[in-house]
Design a protein around this motif. Structure first.
Motif, mmCIF file in Angstrom:
data_model
loop_
_atom_site.group_PDB
_atom_site.id
_atom_site.type_symbol
_atom_site.label_atom_id
_atom_site.label_comp_id
_atom_site.label_asym_id
_atom_site.label_seq_id
_atom_site.Cartn_x
_atom_site.Cartn_y
_atom_site.Cartn_z
ATOM 1 N N ASP A 114 32.237 41.779 27.799
ATOM 2 C CA ASP A 114 33.357 40.869 28.072
ATOM 3 C C ASP A 114 32.771 39.511 28.477
ATOM 4 N N GLU A 162 34.900 41.061 34.403
ATOM 5 C CA GLU A 162 35.349 39.672 34.401
ATOM 6 C C GLU A 162 36.560 39.438 35.305
ATOM 7 N N SER A 187 31.763 38.557 31.405
ATOM 8 C CA SER A 187 31.009 38.615 32.659
ATOM 9 C C SER A 187 29.712 37.812 32.590
ATOM 10 N N ASN A 242 22.239 47.233 28.214
ATOM 11 C CA ASN A 242 22.818 48.148 29.193
ATOM 12 C C ASN A 242 21.877 49.304 29.516
ATOM 13 N N SER A 287 26.969 43.438 29.477
ATOM 14 C CA SER A 287 28.431 43.275 29.434
ATOM 15 C C SER A 287 28.883 42.788 28.060
ATOM 16 N N ASN A 327 23.165 41.080 34.678
ATOM 17 C CA ASN A 327 24.186 41.312 33.665
ATOM 18 C C ASN A 327 23.703 42.447 32.753
ATOM 19 N N TYR A 337 28.701 44.628 35.081
ATOM 20 C CA TYR A 337 29.009 45.219 33.779
ATOM 21 C C TYR A 337 30.519 45.198 33.558
ATOM 22 N N ASN A 338 30.968 44.337 32.654
ATOM 23 C CA ASN A 338 32.375 44.275 32.235
ATOM 24 C C ASN A 338 33.350 44.199 33.416
#
Length: 338
Positions: free
Chosen positions: A44, A15, A46, A67, A42, A39, A12-13
Motif C-alpha cells: 500500500d 497506511e 506505507s 517482506n 508493503s 518497510n 507493513y500495509n
C-alpha cells in the motif's frame, strides 16, 4: 553524536494508522531519539509515507526490504540501532507524549537493563487499562529470581500473556547485544513472548512503571493477528518447544508447570481465534479437533495441576483434555451445523 533512544517500527500495509504512530513519537517531550522505520515489503502507501517522514526529519531512517515479517524487521532494528536504549513499537499503535522521557529518566537513574510501563488496549468502541499482576518499582537480579521466575513464561491464571510485552519496554541495547538476544525469524506470531522471557531471564535488573499507561495498543478482533490460521498454530508450537529447550538447558528454576500453562494458553488462543476464521461450522469443528488431538496438547495433561482459573475456564480446559471438539464448537464458539 549517538541518540539516547532508537525507536524501531516494523511497517507493513498500515497506511491508515502510520501517521498516528510516527506522530506520537515525534511529539514526545523527550527528543533525543532516532526512528528506524523498517518497510517490510508493503504494497500500500506505507513506504511512501515513511519516505515523507524521513524527508521532513533527519532523525528518521527508512529501510525498504522484501517482506520477511516482523521478527526479521526487529532484528534489523537491533543491528542498525545507534542508541543506548531501544524501543519496539507496532505501527498500528501509538504512545503517550511522556513515555520516552519518563522511561529514559528512570533507566538512567538506576542503570536499568529493562524498564516496562503499562498500556491501554483500545478498539474502535472500547478501552481497557492493562496492568500486570506483579508489584511495581525496582527488581534486582535476586528479586527477579525470587519473584519473577515464577511467572517468567506464563501467569498461572491464563488470562494475561507473559510478564514481558516487548512493545511496552525500553531495553538497554548493550545488554541485548551482549546476551545475543534476538527474535527467531521463523516465528511470525506471538514472537515477543519468547524474546521477552529470555530477556528477563538474563536481566541484571528490571523496573516496572506500574500504573503508567504510556502505550496504546490497538485491538482489532478481526485482524490477521487475532484470527486463526495454521501458520499461527505452528508458531505457537515452535515457541513452546523453544522455551522448553532453552530453559531446560540454562535454568536453575523448574519452569515445567509454566511451560504446560504456556502450551494451554496458546491452545486456548488458537481455539478462540477460530470463531473469526470465516469458516463454516464443519470446517471449524475440524480445526478444533486437529488442535485438541495434537500430541503437545495431550502432553499438557500428564500429571496436570489445574491453574487458578474460573469454573467456566476449567470446563473449557476439560473439553480440551477429553477432545470434545463438537461440544466446544457449539457451546464456546456458539456455532451450529449448516
Amino acid at each position: 553524536m549517538s541518540p539516547t533512544v532508537s525507536v524501531v517500527i516494523p511497517v507493513y500495509n498500515v497506511e491508515s494508522y502510520l501517521h498516528r504512530c510516527i506522530d506520537s513519537i515525534l511529539n514526545q517531550t523527550f527528543q533525543d531519539f532516532e526512528v528506524i522505520l523498517i518497510n517490510d515489503g508493503s504494497i500500500d502507501n506505507s513506504g511512501q509515507i515513511c519516505d515523507q517522514f524521513a524527508h521532513q526529519d533527519d532523525r528518521i531512517t527508512v529501510i525498504h526490504k522484501e517482506n520477511a515479517r516482523v521478527s526479521a524487521a526487529r532484528n534489523d532494528g537491533i543491528r542498525l540501532a545507534k542508541g543506548k536504549y531501544i524501543s519496539f513499537i507496532d505501527s498500528d499503535d501509538w504512545v503517550e507524549p511522556e513515555m520516552l522521557c519518563e522511561m529514559v529518566k528512570k533507566a538512567e537513574e538506576m542503570s536499568l537493563d529493562i524498564i516496562m510501563c503499562d498500556y491501554k488496549k483500545k478498539s474502535n468502541d472500547n478501552e481497557m487499562k492493562m496492568s500486570q499482576p506483579i508489584r511495581g518499582r525496582y527488581y534486582s537480579k535476586e528479586d527477579i529470581r525470587e519473584e519473577l521466575y515464577r511467572c517468567l513464561i506464563m501467569f498461572d491464571h491464563l488470562e494475561l500473556p507473559p510478564t514481558i510485552s516487548n512493545w511496552v519496554c525500553l531495553f538497554n541495547l548493550k545488554f541485548l547485544r551482549e546476551n545475543q538476544l534476538h527474535y527467531d525469524e521463523d516465528i511470525h506470531y506471538c514472537e515477543d513472548s519468547l524474546f521477552g522471557s529470555k530477556a528477563l531471564y538474563h536481566a541484571n535488573n528490571f523496573y516496572y512503571l506500574k500504573g503508567h499507561y504510556f502505550y496504546n495498543y490497538f485491538y482489532n478482533p478481526c485482524s490477521t493477528t487475532n484470527t486463526y490460521n495454521a501458520k499461527k498454530w505452528d508458531s505457537y508450537l515452535k515457541i513452546n518447544e523453544r522455551l522448553k529447550r532453552y530453559f531446560a538447558e540454562e535454568s536453575v528454576f523448574d519452569f515445567s508447570k509454566q511451560l504446560k500453562i504456556n502450551m494451554l494458553y496458546f491452545t486456548l488462543n488458537a481455539l478462540g481465534q477460530i470463531k473469526y476464521s470465516g469458516s463454516n461450522a464443519q470446517e471449524r469443528e475440524k480445526m478444533i479437533r486437529d488442535i485438541m488431538n495434537h500430541p503437545k496438547v495431550g502432553d499438557v495433561f500428564y500429571r496436570f495441576e489445574f491453574p487458578n482459573v474460573s469454573w467456566k475456564m476449567k470446563v473449557t480446559i476439560l473439553m480440551i483434555k477429553f477432545k470434545l471438539a463438537k461440544t466446544y464448537n457449539y457451546l464456546v464458539l456458539k456455532t451450529k451445523e449448516n
